[in-house]
Design a protein around this motif. Structure first.
Motif, PDB file in Angstrom:
ATOM      1  N   GLU A  31       0.842  -1.187   0.000  1.00 50.24           N
ATOM      2  CA  GLU A  31       0.000   0.000   0.000  1.00 50.24           C
ATOM      3  C   GLU A  31       0.877   1.237   0.000  1.00 50.24           C
ATOM      4  O   GLU A  31       1.851   1.318   0.749  1.00 50.24           O
ATOM      5  CB  GLU A  31      -0.906   0.006   1.230  1.00 50.24           C
ATOM      6  N   GLY A  32       0.536   2.205  -0.836  1.00 47.21           N
ATOM      7  CA  GLY A  32       1.305   3.446  -0.906  1.00 47.21           C
ATOM      8  C   GLY A  32       1.869   3.688  -2.282  1.00 47.21           C
ATOM      9  O   GLY A  32       1.421   3.102  -3.272  1.00 47.21           O
ATOM     10  N   LEU A  33       2.870   4.540  -2.358  1.00 47.99           N
ATOM     11  CA  LEU A  33       3.509   4.895  -3.618  1.00 47.99           C
ATOM     12  C   LEU A  33       4.850   4.194  -3.737  1.00 47.99           C
ATOM     13  O   LEU A  33       5.536   3.975  -2.739  1.00 47.99           O
ATOM     14  CB  LEU A  33       3.711   6.408  -3.705  1.00 47.99           C
ATOM     15  N   PRO A  34       5.251   3.814  -4.950  1.00 47.44           N
ATOM     16  CA  PRO A  34       6.523   3.112  -5.126  1.00 47.44           C
ATOM     17  C   PRO A  34       7.720   4.013  -4.858  1.00 47.44           C
ATOM     18  O   PRO A  34       7.618   5.241  -4.904  1.00 47.44           O
ATOM     19  CB  PRO A  34       6.484   2.670  -6.591  1.00 47.44           C
ATOM     20  N   TYR A  35       8.841   3.387  -4.610  1.00 45.16           N
ATOM     21  CA  TYR A  35      10.092   4.127  -4.408  1.00 45.16           C
ATOM     22  C   TYR A  35      10.521   4.780  -5.722  1.00 45.16           C
ATOM     23  O   TYR A  35      10.444   4.169  -6.781  1.00 45.16           O
ATOM     24  CB  TYR A  35      11.186   3.181  -3.918  1.00 45.16           C
ATOM     25  N   GLN A  36      10.956   6.008  -5.618  1.00 46.80           N
ATOM     26  CA  GLN A  36      11.405   6.729  -6.804  1.00 46.80           C
ATOM     27  C   GLN A  36      12.900   6.986  -6.705  1.00 46.80           C
ATOM     28  O   GLN A  36      13.362   7.633  -5.764  1.00 46.80           O
ATOM     29  CB  GLN A  36      10.670   8.062  -6.936  1.00 46.80           C
ATOM     30  N   LYS A  37      13.634   6.456  -7.642  1.00 46.66           N
ATOM     31  CA  LYS A  37      15.080   6.673  -7.651  1.00 46.66           C
ATOM     32  C   LYS A  37      15.380   8.142  -7.915  1.00 46.66           C
ATOM     33  O   LYS A  37      14.677   8.786  -8.701  1.00 46.66           O
ATOM     34  CB  LYS A  37      15.728   5.804  -8.729  1.00 46.66           C
ATOM     35  N   PRO A  38      16.410   8.679  -7.269  1.00 51.48           N
ATOM     36  CA  PRO A  38      16.725  10.115  -7.434  1.00 51.48           C
ATOM     37  C   PRO A  38      16.946  10.520  -8.891  1.00 51.48           C
ATOM     38  O   PRO A  38      16.564  11.619  -9.297  1.00 51.48           O
ATOM     39  CB  PRO A  38      18.002  10.294  -6.601  1.00 51.48           C
ATOM     40  N   ARG A  39      17.540   9.608  -9.676  1.00 52.77           N
ATOM     41  CA  ARG A  39      17.832   9.978 -11.068  1.00 52.77           C
ATOM     42  C   ARG A  39      16.578   9.946 -11.945  1.00 52.77           C
ATOM     43  O   ARG A  39      16.575  10.467 -13.055  1.00 52.77           O
ATOM     44  CB  ARG A  39      18.896   9.048 -11.656  1.00 52.77           C
ATOM     45  N   ASN A  40      15.531   9.300 -11.451  1.00 51.16           N
ATOM     46  CA  ASN A  40      14.294   9.183 -12.229  1.00 51.16           C
ATOM     47  C   ASN A  40      13.235  10.155 -11.706  1.00 51.16           C
ATOM     48  O   ASN A  40      12.096   9.768 -11.465  1.00 51.16           O
ATOM     49  CB  ASN A  40      13.768   7.744 -12.177  1.00 51.16           C
ATOM     50  N   TYR A  41      13.618  11.398 -11.549  1.00 51.79           N
ATOM     51  CA  TYR A  41      12.673  12.413 -11.097  1.00 51.79           C
ATOM     52  C   TYR A  41      11.692  12.752 -12.225  1.00 51.79           C
ATOM     53  O   TYR A  41      11.948  12.484 -13.404  1.00 51.79           O
ATOM     54  CB  TYR A  41      13.420  13.666 -10.641  1.00 51.79           C
ATOM     55  N   VAL A  42      10.562  13.329 -11.842  1.00 56.15           N
ATOM     56  CA  VAL A  42       9.522  13.702 -12.796  1.00 56.15           C
ATOM     57  C   VAL A  42       9.324  15.208 -12.737  1.00 56.15           C
ATOM     58  O   VAL A  42       9.110  15.765 -11.653  1.00 56.15           O
ATOM     59  CB  VAL A  42       8.196  12.977 -12.490  1.00 56.15           C
ATOM     60  N   SER A  43       9.407  15.877 -13.895  1.00 54.86           N
ATOM     61  CA  SER A  43       9.252  17.335 -13.962  1.00 54.86           C
ATOM     62  C   SER A  43       7.818  17.703 -14.301  1.00 54.86           C
ATOM     63  O   SER A  43       7.076  16.919 -14.902  1.00 54.86           O
ATOM     64  CB  SER A  43      10.199  17.927 -15.006  1.00 54.86           C
ATOM     65  N   ASP A  44       7.459  18.916 -13.931  1.00 59.38           N
ATOM     66  CA  ASP A  44       6.110  19.420 -14.201  1.00 59.38           C
ATOM     67  C   ASP A  44       6.153  20.265 -15.475  1.00 59.38           C
ATOM     68  O   ASP A  44       6.340  21.473 -15.435  1.00 59.38           O
ATOM     69  CB  ASP A  44       5.609  20.250 -13.023  1.00 59.38           C
ATOM     70  N   GLY A  45       5.992  19.613 -16.603  1.00 59.47           N
ATOM     71  CA  GLY A  45       6.034  20.307 -17.882  1.00 59.47           C
ATOM     72  C   GLY A  45       5.207  19.569 -18.917  1.00 59.47           C
ATOM     73  O   GLY A  45       4.703  18.475 -18.682  1.00 59.47           O
ATOM     74  N   VAL A  46       5.054  20.176 -20.097  1.00 55.76           N
ATOM     75  CA  VAL A  46       4.296  19.579 -21.199  1.00 55.76           C
ATOM     76  C   VAL A  46       5.275  18.969 -22.197  1.00 55.76           C
ATOM     77  O   VAL A  46       6.251  19.617 -22.591  1.00 55.76           O
ATOM     78  CB  VAL A  46       3.404  20.628 -21.894  1.00 55.76           C
ATOM     79  N   VAL A  47       5.002  17.736 -22.592  1.00 54.11           N
ATOM     80  CA  VAL A  47       5.862  17.021 -23.538  1.00 54.11           C
ATOM     81  C   VAL A  47       5.007  16.564 -24.717  1.00 54.11           C
ATOM     82  O   VAL A  47       3.960  15.932 -24.535  1.00 54.11           O
ATOM     83  CB  VAL A  47       6.535  15.804 -22.870  1.00 54.11           C
ATOM     84  N   GLY A  48       5.466  16.888 -25.931  1.00 54.64           N
ATOM     85  CA  GLY A  48       4.822  16.399 -27.143  1.00 54.64           C
ATOM     86  C   GLY A  48       5.531  15.153 -27.640  1.00 54.64           C
ATOM     87  O   GLY A  48       6.763  15.109 -27.659  1.00 54.64           O
ATOM     88  N   LEU A  49       4.773  14.148 -28.044  1.00 51.97           N
ATOM     89  CA  LEU A  49       5.343  12.871 -28.485  1.00 51.97           C
ATOM     90  C   LEU A  49       4.981  12.591 -29.936  1.00 51.97           C
ATOM     91  O   LEU A  49       3.933  13.030 -30.424  1.00 51.97           O
ATOM     92  CB  LEU A  49       4.816  11.713 -27.645  1.00 51.97           C
ATOM     93  N   ASP A  50       5.847  11.830 -30.577  1.00 54.41           N
ATOM     94  CA  ASP A  50       5.520  11.246 -31.879  1.00 54.41           C
ATOM     95  C   ASP A  50       6.012   9.807 -31.846  1.00 54.41           C
ATOM     96  O   ASP A  50       7.220   9.552 -31.873  1.00 54.41           O
ATOM     97  CB  ASP A  50       6.188  12.013 -33.023  1.00 54.41           C
ATOM     98  N   LEU A  51       5.069   8.886 -31.746  1.00 52.06           N
ATOM     99  CA  LEU A  51       5.388   7.464 -31.606  1.00 52.06           C
ATOM    100  C   LEU A  51       5.565   6.832 -32.972  1.00 52.06           C
ATOM    101  O   LEU A  51       4.742   7.031 -33.876  1.00 52.06           O
ATOM    102  CB  LEU A  51       4.264   6.764 -30.845  1.00 52.06           C
ATOM    103  N   ASN A  52       6.636   6.061 -33.110  1.00 45.25           N
ATOM    104  CA  ASN A  52       6.912   5.353 -34.349  1.00 45.25           C
ATOM    105  C   ASN A  52       7.109   3.882 -34.036  1.00 45.25           C
ATOM    106  O   ASN A  52       7.025   3.470 -32.887  1.00 45.25           O
ATOM    107  CB  ASN A  52       8.156   5.945 -35.030  1.00 45.25           C
TER     108      ASN A  52
END
Length: 508
Positions: A209-230
């Motif tokens: 129960e709870g949130l998973p461990y987040q490695k320091p190098r795998n931080y998440v930023s608060d921004g908008v990202v555009g993707l193009d999947l191929n």
């Protein structure tokens, strides 16, 4: 009344199992498999009775606009033949007590979870998600789980306890992911096995129960990202960074080894089942006359499989497992790299299933659908969003800065804009435009305002992609023994992917 739900994640820990314990575990899994098949058979019988009932046919005629009335009618049809999860729990308990052997091997909580599992499988057929069900054979029944961590199958005193059976784990105390899982509350426990290098390995999955461990190098930023999947790569453009990343980079395909094993399996099948094949025949190939193998005869036939066939099949499965495990590890790195630049994802609503019909082998090797689903899962878990927009309405690969559209062939990978701006990589430019799509509409004004600041970022990403491509090509040509290099690289990554395959999914 809806059930309250809390966030959860999985911590996977390998177990130490001796020969006596394995015999006992396999007998319990056999009992669980028989109970699951019995529950599934009963659920399908009751579902068939529901579908043929007058109440069900009357409910189907109710207009979909009357949702509450329609839902109540279907509920009454199911209640008439006791087709529900809790009714199946009762059936599982009665069946276990009647058999006695199953009741001795499987506790009541695990019995109920097996019944729930069977009910959900039949429910997929009812909702037309699946066309049918498959009953489990011994080699396909690989996991059982408890209902709570208070009784039955549970985690107690850093060991897996199942009745009198106590299994000791292999705990890596230096791994922060494992430490975080052991320190978090445990909802319930799942026990499973896998075949690695021809041997059965046992694992315990703690559903925490709870949130998973987040490695320091795998931080998440608060921004908008555009993707193009191929099919082979993914282009992304953030607020101040862009890149074009390949899927499953440097993953060995083992094509020659798998093809050799397939030929060996085919020779074994023809030698053991000569009556199931048409006779060989002569055919012209250019100027030569060659002998071709006869096809398989129509109709169901009895197939005999030799020990050599089973050995070759096991080796083939191991190669495919290693390839898949390594590809997942590499693709998760791609996901984490994208989330470092933003958690609000915008991408075209492409159909990966549609690609499978045309590019089956490439999709299987690169797994773009896996990357897409992982991005959605991790972005939403981090408080972000994953938005899909219409491909036909936006047509980003055809759109220029002034709003005009010109069709391009798939082989044309360079975007040459009519406004005179520098050339860009087609996928990177489409990902840039994706950032400014709202409700299936591209905001050209936002594109024109933001393009001057992101132009050098797009060009730098394209150059970085070309450099990486040249380096990988030169390395593959200069390597003396590429197969040995790939195997040595695979062992480390494969261990990581297998021992924490599902827990790593929730790390960042």
């Amino acid at each position: 009344m809806t059930r309250s739900t809390t966030s959860s994640f999985i911590t996977e820990i390998p177990l130490i199992v001796d020969s006596r314990q394995e015999i006992e575990l396999l007998s319990r899994f056999q009992a669980g498999r028989q109970l699951y098949n019995a529950c599934l058979h009963e659920a399908m019988k009751r579902l068939e009775l529901v579908r043929n009932s007058e109440l069900y046919n009357a409910a189907r005629k109710i207009s979909r606009t009357k949702k509450k009335e329609r839902s109540e009618a279907f509920k009454k049809a199911r209640e008439q033949y006791r087709y529900s999860e809790y009714d199946l729990h009762t059936f599982a308990t009665i069946t276990s007590k009647n058999s006695k052997w199953i009741a001795e091997k499987i506790d009541s909580n695990t019995q109920q979870k097996l019944a729930t599992r069977a009910f959900k499988t039949s429910e997929r057929v009812m909702l037309n998600v699946s066309s049918g069900v498959r009953y489990k054979v011994s080699s396909r029944f690989r996991s059982v789980e408890g209902k709570t961590n208070k009784q039955g199958l549970r985690w107690k005193d850093d060991c897996l306890a199942w009745g009198k059976l106590i299994l000791k784990p292999i705990i890596d105390s230096t791994n922060p992911v494992i430490r975080h899982g052991l320190e978090s509350p445990v909802k319930y426990v799942r026990l499973l096995w896998r075949i690695l290098n021809g041997k059965r390995r046992w694992y315990c999955q703690l559903v925490n129960e709870g949130l998973p461990y987040q490695k320091p190098r795998n931080y998440v930023s608060d921004g908008v990202v555009g993707l193009d999947l191929n099919i082979n790569n993914i282009a992304f453009v953030g607020d101040n960074h862009a890149d074009l990343l390949p899927f499953a980079e440097n993953v060995p395909t083992f094509q020659k080894e798998i093809a050799a094993l397939q030929r060996k399996m085919q020779r074994s099948q023809r030698a053991s089942n000569s009556n199931n094949f048409e006779p060989n025949f002569k055919a012209r190939k250019g100027r030569k006359i060659v002998i071709k193998k006869g096809r398989v005869k129509k109709g169901k036939a009895q197939w005999n499989k030799s020990n050599n066939y089973f050995k070759a099949a096991a080796k083939k499965r191991e190669l495919e497992r290693r390839k898949t495990a390594y590809a997942k590890t590499q693709n998760r790195r791609v996901v984490n790299q994208i989330l470092r630049h933003g958690k609000h994802i915008k991408t075209e609503n492409v159909s990966v299933k549609g690609w499978q019909k045309m590019y089956g082998k490439a999709i299987s090797a690169k797994s773009p659908g896996f990357v897409q689903s992982e991005l959605k899962l991790k972005a939403e878990r981090a408080g972000g969003s994953f938005t899909k927009f219409s491909t036909s309405k936006t047509a980003l690969s055809q759109t220029h800065l002034d709003g005009t559209r010109f069709k391009k062939s798939l082989s044309e990978r360079v975007h040459r804009d009519v406004t005179g701006i520098p050339e860009h990589h087609r996928d990177l430019f489409s990902a840039f435009l994706s950032k400014y799509v709202n409700q299936d509409k591209l905001s050209l004004q936002d594109v024109l305002n933001e393009y001057p600041g992101l132009e050098p970022v797009l060009l730098e990403a394209w150059q970085r992609y070309l450099t990486r491509k040249q380096v990988s090509t030169s390395e593959s040509r200069s390597s003396d023994s590429p197969s040995e290099w790939v195997s040595s690289e695979l062992l480390t990554s494969d261990q990581i992917a297998i021992t924490s395959e599902k827990s790593d999914r929730d790390v960042a």
